[in-house]
Design an enzyme around this catalytic site. Structure first.
Site, short mmCIF file in Angstrom:
data_model
loop_
_atom_site.label_atom_id
_atom_site.label_comp_id
_atom_site.label_asym_id
_atom_site.label_seq_id
_atom_site.Cartn_x
_atom_site.Cartn_y
_atom_site.Cartn_z
N ASN A 21 3.93 25.52 3.04
CA ASN A 21 3.87 26.58 4.06
C ASN A 21 3.41 26.01 5.40
O ASN A 21 3.89 26.42 6.46
CB ASN A 21 2.94 27.71 3.61
CG ASN A 21 3.63 28.64 2.64
OD1 ASN A 21 4.42 29.50 3.05
ND2 ASN A 21 3.38 28.46 1.35
N LYS A 67 -22.43 25.59 1.12
CA LYS A 67 -21.30 26.29 1.74
C LYS A 67 -21.50 26.34 3.26
O LYS A 67 -20.56 26.19 4.04
CB LYS A 67 -21.22 27.70 1.15
CG LYS A 67 -20.00 28.45 1.60
CD LYS A 67 -19.80 29.71 0.78
CE LYS A 67 -18.55 30.42 1.21
NZ LYS A 67 -17.68 30.79 0.13
N MET A 92 -7.82 27.01 -0.85
CA MET A 92 -8.41 27.55 -2.08
C MET A 92 -9.91 27.83 -2.01
O MET A 92 -10.52 28.10 -3.03
CB MET A 92 -8.10 26.59 -3.25
CG MET A 92 -6.62 26.38 -3.51
SD MET A 92 -5.69 27.93 -3.67
CE MET A 92 -6.19 28.41 -5.32
N ASN A 109 -3.66 35.09 6.21
CA ASN A 109 -3.44 34.42 4.91
C ASN A 109 -2.08 34.84 4.34
O ASN A 109 -1.58 35.92 4.63
CB ASN A 109 -4.54 34.84 3.93
CG ASN A 109 -4.42 34.15 2.58
OD1 ASN A 109 -4.13 32.94 2.51
ND2 ASN A 109 -4.63 34.88 1.51
N HIS A 111 -0.28 35.44 0.64
CA HIS A 111 -0.62 35.61 -0.79
C HIS A 111 0.66 35.85 -1.57
O HIS A 111 1.50 36.67 -1.17
CB HIS A 111 -1.59 36.79 -0.95
CG HIS A 111 -2.00 36.97 -2.37
ND1 HIS A 111 -2.96 36.18 -2.97
CD2 HIS A 111 -1.55 37.80 -3.33
CE1 HIS A 111 -3.08 36.53 -4.23
NE2 HIS A 111 -2.23 37.51 -4.48
#
Ligand code: GRF
Length: 192
Positions: A21, A67, A92, A109, A111
């Site tokens: 993509n 994180k 991911m 995004n 999906h």
């Protein structure tokens, strides 16, 4: 449409895997400039594509970091690049609410299902195993939920009785390439 340097929109693309993509966007005629590809996996095939396409890339791995540290590293790369949109293309990692707030309504995004059905990381397999006759692809804004943000556009994919998981996957990816460009044209208000 021809790319006009004056009206280019600066974007960053985030990917974790194959990057098809990403390549589709990078080679499209959209009026955008990919300032950086962020990859969270040093073995991602997306890196080879970035090299071939001359798109700058940065590998930011999550392991050994909190994180917050991981995201701070990414934000540090993005700063000073005038990034208007972040395009997730098979990325991911789940971004924190704080990160998303920084780019409120500017993270997009793709999906591989017709949301709100089959959220999560196995959208293709889950739809296939469920036995749906129609699935598809969704491009949406990212909010702090998982695959819950406002839908920009969708494209259906019909599953025939003789489809295998592989042929279904192939159809989904074809639909993704078409849809991501169409959705971005809508967001960027590109006139055909
Ligand atoms: C795509 O199916 C996309 O919908 C999902 O991850 C996959 C990425 O494929 N989020 P690629 O890395 O772009 O080839």
């Amino acid at each position: 449409m021809k790319k006009d340097l004056q009206s280019m929109v600066n974007v960053a693309v985030f990917a974790s895997g194959s990057g098809s993509n990403f390549e589709n966007i990078a080679t499209s005629d959209l009026p955008l400039s990919i300032k950086v590809l962020i990859v969270d996996n040093k073995d991602a095939k997306a890196i080879e594509r970035a090299k071939r396409l001359n798109v700058p890339y940065e590998i930011v791995e999550r392991s050994g970091k909190t994180k917050e540290e991981f995201e701070a590293e990414i934000l540090n790369i993005l700063k000073d690049k005038n990034i208007e949109y972040i395009l997730l293309a098979g990325f991911m990692k789940i971004l924190s609410a704080e990160f998303i707030e920084r780019y409120d309504s500017k993270i997009i995004n793709i999906h591989p299902s017709l949301l709100p059905s089959f959220k999560g990381k196995n959208g293709i397999l889950d739809a296939y195993n469920y036995g749906v006759k129609v699935s598809g692809v969704t491009v949406h804004y990212v909010d702090s939920g998982i695959d819950t943000g406002e839908i920009i556009d969708q494209e259906p994919v019909v599953l025939r009785d003789d489809d295998t998981l592989e042929s279904f996957e192939e159809k989904i990816h074809e639909a993704e390439y078409k849809l991501y460009i169409r959705a971005l044209k809508k967001v960027l208000e590109v006139k055909e």
